[in-house]
Design a protein around this motif. Sequence first.
Motif, PDB file in Angstrom:
ATOM      1  N   GLU A 221      26.544 -10.025  33.930  1.00 33.04           N
ATOM      2  CA  GLU A 221      26.575  -8.682  33.345  1.00 33.04           C
ATOM      3  C   GLU A 221      27.886  -8.019  33.753  1.00 33.04           C
ATOM      4  O   GLU A 221      28.263  -8.036  34.927  1.00 33.04           O
ATOM      5  CB  GLU A 221      25.391  -7.856  33.842  1.00 33.04           C
ATOM      6  CG  GLU A 221      24.036  -8.421  33.486  1.00 33.04           C
ATOM      7  CD  GLU A 221      23.728  -8.389  31.995  1.00 33.04           C
ATOM      8  OE1 GLU A 221      24.338  -7.595  31.254  1.00 33.04           O
ATOM      9  OE2 GLU A 221      22.862  -9.172  31.575  1.00 33.04           O
ATOM     10  N   LEU A 222      28.563  -7.436  32.780  1.00 34.97           N
ATOM     11  CA  LEU A 222      29.860  -6.816  33.029  1.00 34.97           C
ATOM     12  C   LEU A 222      29.725  -5.310  33.204  1.00 34.97           C
ATOM     13  O   LEU A 222      28.879  -4.682  32.554  1.00 34.97           O
ATOM     14  CB  LEU A 222      30.805  -7.122  31.868  1.00 34.97           C
ATOM     15  CG  LEU A 222      31.057  -8.608  31.613  1.00 34.97           C
ATOM     16  CD1 LEU A 222      31.881  -8.790  30.350  1.00 34.97           C
ATOM     17  CD2 LEU A 222      31.740  -9.246  32.811  1.00 34.97           C
ATOM     18  N   PRO A 223      30.564  -4.722  34.052  1.00 38.70           N
ATOM     19  CA  PRO A 223      30.545  -3.265  34.185  1.00 38.70           C
ATOM     20  C   PRO A 223      30.834  -2.627  32.818  1.00 38.70           C
ATOM     21  O   PRO A 223      31.694  -3.092  32.082  1.00 38.70           O
ATOM     22  CB  PRO A 223      31.682  -2.978  35.174  1.00 38.70           C
ATOM     23  CG  PRO A 223      31.921  -4.270  35.879  1.00 38.70           C
ATOM     24  CD  PRO A 223      31.562  -5.352  34.904  1.00 38.70           C
ATOM     25  N   GLY A 224      30.113  -1.606  32.487  1.00 40.32           N
ATOM     26  CA  GLY A 224      30.343  -0.933  31.207  1.00 40.32           C
ATOM     27  C   GLY A 224      29.625  -1.572  30.034  1.00 40.32           C
ATOM     28  O   GLY A 224      29.779  -1.147  28.900  1.00 40.32           O
ATOM     29  N   GLY A 225      28.856  -2.608  30.272  1.00 40.11           N
ATOM     30  CA  GLY A 225      28.097  -3.247  29.198  1.00 40.11           C
ATOM     31  C   GLY A 225      28.647  -4.606  28.829  1.00 40.11           C
ATOM     32  O   GLY A 225      29.756  -4.976  29.186  1.00 40.11           O
ATOM     33  N   GLY A 226      27.858  -5.339  28.109  1.00 33.88           N
ATOM     34  CA  GLY A 226      28.237  -6.682  27.702  1.00 33.88           C
ATOM     35  C   GLY A 226      27.981  -7.695  28.803  1.00 33.88           C
ATOM     36  O   GLY A 226      27.631  -7.343  29.935  1.00 33.88           O
ATOM     37  N   ALA A 227      28.131  -8.945  28.450  1.00 29.18           N
ATOM     38  CA  ALA A 227      27.893 -10.018  29.403  1.00 29.18           C
ATOM     39  C   ALA A 227      28.680 -11.252  28.991  1.00 29.18           C
ATOM     40  O   ALA A 227      29.036 -11.424  27.820  1.00 29.18           O
ATOM     41  CB  ALA A 227      26.406 -10.361  29.453  1.00 29.18           C
ATOM     42  N   LEU A 228      28.937 -12.090  29.974  1.00 30.74           N
ATOM     43  CA  LEU A 228      29.487 -13.418  29.723  1.00 30.74           C
ATOM     44  C   LEU A 228      28.383 -14.424  29.983  1.00 30.74           C
ATOM     45  O   LEU A 228      27.646 -14.309  30.966  1.00 30.74           O
ATOM     46  CB  LEU A 228      30.671 -13.708  30.639  1.00 30.74           C
ATOM     47  CG  LEU A 228      31.916 -12.866  30.404  1.00 30.74           C
ATOM     48  CD1 LEU A 228      32.973 -13.187  31.460  1.00 30.74           C
ATOM     49  CD2 LEU A 228      32.480 -13.123  29.010  1.00 30.74           C
TER      50      LEU A 228
END
Length: 131
Positions: A26-33
């Motif tokens: 999970e990435l800061p600010g939304g989204g993910a890898l």
Amino acid sequence: MRVALGNPASAPQPANPYYSQVARVELPGGGALLYLSGQVADGPDLATQSRGVFEAIAALLGAHGAGLDDIINIRTYLTDIGRLGEYGAVRRDFLTGTAPTSMTFEAARLFKPDALVEVEVVAAVGTRAEA
């Protein structure tokens, strides 16, 4: 940053219980890898195995709300680099959007004795910017 490892019940299960199929970062600010383990598939020839690999990848990504168009990096291992064209034809059937970054390697053999191809990918969910 949060990392979750797992094996989605709705996707093909790993060959053994000693690894996870997907790492979701999970990435800061939304989204993910999404980092997917290398995928292999059964089949009598390279084209059949390649189709099975991409179907498994699609199922794993789908379990995380992603699709094949979300792939940003792909690594392919072939036991015979001379057959790259056969693999590439199948790959083009599945990856129809903007081509991801890519590396292809020849490997003397893969962990599964009859495997001719193994593919691992990284996908970005809700993070892609237009180029």
